[in-house]
Design an enzyme around this catalytic site. Sequence first.
Site, PDB file in Angstrom:
ATOM      1  N   LYS A 268      -1.421   8.608  -9.589  1.00  0.00           N
ATOM      2  CA  LYS A 268      -1.186   9.216  -8.320  1.00  0.00           C
ATOM      3  C   LYS A 268      -0.871  10.274  -8.315  1.00  0.00           C
ATOM      4  O   LYS A 268      -0.456  10.930  -8.811  1.00  0.00           O
ATOM      5  CB  LYS A 268       0.385   8.001  -7.531  1.00  0.00           C
ATOM      6  N   ASP A 273       4.982  12.193  -0.193  1.00  0.00           N
ATOM      7  CA  ASP A 273       5.282  11.348   0.867  1.00  0.00           C
ATOM      8  C   ASP A 273       6.703  11.208   1.272  1.00  0.00           C
ATOM      9  O   ASP A 273       7.343  11.194   1.192  1.00  0.00           O
ATOM     10  CB  ASP A 273       5.193  10.592  -0.900  1.00  0.00           C
ATOM     11  N   LYS A 280       9.878   8.026   6.015  1.00  0.00           N
ATOM     12  CA  LYS A 280      11.361   7.710   4.598  1.00  0.00           C
ATOM     13  C   LYS A 280      12.588   8.533   5.246  1.00  0.00           C
ATOM     14  O   LYS A 280      12.293   9.236   6.512  1.00  0.00           O
ATOM     15  CB  LYS A 280      11.093   8.579   3.326  1.00  0.00           C
ATOM     16  N   ASP A 291       5.934  13.208  -5.520  1.00  0.00           N
ATOM     17  CA  ASP A 291       4.984  11.296  -5.879  1.00  0.00           C
ATOM     18  C   ASP A 291       3.310  12.023  -6.702  1.00  0.00           C
ATOM     19  O   ASP A 291       2.093  10.741  -6.148  1.00  0.00           O
ATOM     20  CB  ASP A 291       4.895  11.347  -4.602  1.00  0.00           C
ATOM     21  N   ASP A 350       4.065   3.543   3.727  1.00  0.00           N
ATOM     22  CA  ASP A 350       4.729   4.216   2.930  1.00  0.00           C
ATOM     23  C   ASP A 350       4.636   3.293   1.560  1.00  0.00           C
ATOM     24  O   ASP A 350       5.009   4.046   0.402  1.00  0.00           O
ATOM     25  CB  ASP A 350       6.554   3.931   2.929  1.00  0.00           C
ATOM     26  N   GLU A 352       2.154   3.416  -0.022  1.00  0.00           N
ATOM     27  CA  GLU A 352       0.721   4.282  -0.399  1.00  0.00           C
ATOM     28  C   GLU A 352       0.060   4.722  -1.162  1.00  0.00           C
ATOM     29  O   GLU A 352      -1.467   4.576  -0.802  1.00  0.00           O
ATOM     30  CB  GLU A 352       0.999   5.956   0.836  1.00  0.00           C
ATOM     31  N   ARG A 354      -0.270   2.386  -4.074  1.00  0.00           N
ATOM     32  CA  ARG A 354      -1.443   1.685  -4.051  1.00  0.00           C
ATOM     33  C   ARG A 354      -2.891   1.914  -3.214  1.00  0.00           C
ATOM     34  O   ARG A 354      -4.069   1.522  -4.372  1.00  0.00           O
ATOM     35  CB  ARG A 354      -1.011   0.287  -4.380  1.00  0.00           C
TER      36      ARG A 354
HETATM   37  N1  BES Z   1       6.357   7.523  -3.491  1.00  0.00           N
HETATM   38  C1  BES Z   1       7.644   6.623  -3.095  1.00  0.00           C
HETATM   39  C2  BES Z   1       8.026   6.009  -4.536  1.00  0.00           C
HETATM   40  C3  BES Z   1       9.344   6.889  -5.310  1.00  0.00           C
HETATM   41  C4  BES Z   1      10.807   6.785  -5.634  1.00  0.00           C
HETATM   42  C5  BES Z   1       9.011   7.809  -6.644  1.00  0.00           C
HETATM   43  C6  BES Z   1      11.901   7.041  -5.603  1.00  0.00           C
HETATM   44  C7  BES Z   1       9.739   8.452  -7.010  1.00  0.00           C
HETATM   45  C8  BES Z   1      11.449   8.855  -6.361  1.00  0.00           C
HETATM   46  C9  BES Z   1       6.284   4.451  -2.716  1.00  0.00           C
HETATM   47  O1  BES Z   1       5.440   5.806  -2.395  1.00  0.00           O
HETATM   48  C10 BES Z   1       7.161   4.375  -2.438  1.00  0.00           C
HETATM   49  O2  BES Z   1       7.631   4.605  -0.599  1.00  0.00           O
HETATM   50  N2  BES Z   1       7.310   3.140  -2.336  1.00  0.00           N
HETATM   51  C11 BES Z   1       8.803   2.030  -1.653  1.00  0.00           C
HETATM   52  C12 BES Z   1       8.592   0.384  -1.584  1.00  0.00           C
HETATM   53  C13 BES Z   1       7.106   0.738  -0.895  1.00  0.00           C
HETATM   54  C14 BES Z   1       6.742  -0.976  -1.313  1.00  0.00           C
HETATM   55  C15 BES Z   1       7.028   0.150   0.277  1.00  0.00           C
HETATM   56  C16 BES Z   1      10.135   2.729  -1.612  1.00  0.00           C
HETATM   57  O3  BES Z   1      10.230   2.774  -3.145  1.00  0.00           O
HETATM   58  O4  BES Z   1      10.730   1.681  -1.380  1.00  0.00           O
HETATM   59 ZN    ZN Z   2       4.658   7.255  -2.632  1.00  0.00          ZN
HETATM   60 ZN    ZN Z   3       5.060   5.777  -0.094  1.00  0.00          ZN
END
Ligand code: BES
Ligand code: ZN
Ligand code: ZN
Length: 505
Positions: A268, A273, A280, A291, A350, A352, A354
């Site tokens: 990835k 992000d 966020k 990220d 968010d 993104e 996947r």
């Molecule tokens: N890049 C984030 C995940 C992440 C969180 C990486 C903390 C490193 C540290 C990912 O794209 C994301 O935003 N995930 C969301 C969940 C998603 C199912 C909406 C999250 O972690 O809340």
């Molecule tokens: Zn991310």
């Molecule tokens: Zn994200």
Amino acid sequence: MRIEWRISAPTHWQAEALLFFVPEKTPQPPEGLDQWIRRDAQWLAQSPALRDFQGKIQQVAVFYDPGDGPVPRVLCCGLGPPEDFHPERLRMAAAAGLRKCRELRLKEAALPLSAFAGLPCEAAVALEEAVLGAVTGLHQYDALKTRDVEPTSFPETLCLLAEREPEPAVRQAPFLAEAVSSGILLARDLTVAPANEITPSYLAGTARRLAEAYGFTLDVIDLETAREMGMGAFAAVAQGSREPPAFIVLEHKSLETGFKKPLVVVGKGITFDTGGISLKPGDKLDSMKQDMAGAAAVLGLFEVLGKTRWERHVVGILPCTENMPGGRAYKPGDVLRTLAGLTVEVISTDAEGRLVLCDALAYARRYSPALILDIATLTGACIVALGKQVAGIMGNRESLVQRIQQVGMDIGERLWPLPLWDLYFDSIKSDVADIKNLSDRAAAAIIGGVFLNQFVPREIPWIHLDIAGTAWSDKETGAFPKGPTGFGVRLFFELLRRWEELGLE
Ligand code: BES
Ligand code: ZN
Ligand code: ZN
């Protein structure tokens, strides 16, 4: 740091500092140190401070020769309790020892092979671990500092002292450790450097540099081409940013094993992000420059492949883009057509990771891989489940998950399995499309894996690593320093070294 062998009798050892490893709670110094004290360094036996040294892990004590012998200092590096011994401890101890040498502004440090005598692991393993610890432990990122910079030039040389020509595996150990270290350092630098510098184009440039240096084939697919090819999910994430994305494909073909099915590694590469339209919160948002740690680990692996000229066909696929809000950004509710043909409803922009990965996984099929490994900072939920020192491992073959988990344990990159049972699939069914990119908060790390699983045909072995927790360490823990860890680089290379044990083609 340069690494040099010196082969001579202990009486002729000469170095600014000699390093030894000492376990905790043992009345007698370890074998190698004990012998050297008795034969060549009586002064150390008389040093009362030696009796006070406890050998706690990462404790380092410096002992000075009151005379003017050829070894003015000895550094004893603690290993912790002998019953807890794991090769990883040598990595930590060596890192602490070498950092001490830097603090003392020493130009060279010497490590006698006898320092490993009596330890419950092979000499080659021990040496590889120590050299890896020494090199990665000294690493610091200060490219952007203009003042108060700690000098990086100390120590310049690590001498490996042996009484006689070491056996081939031991001879090779520091070479492999150095190669793996340079991959780890590359991954760390790319991850810690800010997102205004590490753009998708920058990552493509890094891939190009590797391709030119080591003869890999490189293909960089731009936004228009990705869209034309049918990578609608990758393109959707990318379209909201003014920074051009790059879908990078790096291929290492090896002549001798070229006919074998390749290992395909997918990383990835979200260079920043923001969450997109599903923005966020602002708190700690700067940390989202990490990220792209998955993509960085894949580039790190290619550095190792190049340095070692490893004989195995490996393909790296790095979907790289920013995830930004804006007038052209994709939106919750949008339905995307993926390269695999499945339609995906966007619930959160968010989620993104996947989306860019699913097109990369579909793209991977064309190589008929022996194994697809993906690595991603995918879900905060993985941190909730496993913490910052353990990555989530999922896959479509349970026995393979277990074997890879074991390899991770052996080298100090901890992995723990999460189940991808069919019962989870219900929660990503969409009313308007085939699937959606998010369910509720329940089992969010698993749902990430379940989503990706839809894009890999059953007959291809596939493993997904969620490194949201392990890519970055908030404080120095275990063998990992504060900051980016380079998690995954060593694991990937180790999997190639132990390929036969994995039971794959
Ligand atoms: N890049 C984030 C995940 C992440 C969180 C990486 C903390 C490193 C540290 C990912 O794209 C994301 O935003 N995930 C969301 C969940 C998603 C199912 C909406 C999250 O972690 O809340
Ligand atoms: Zn991310
Ligand atoms: Zn994200």
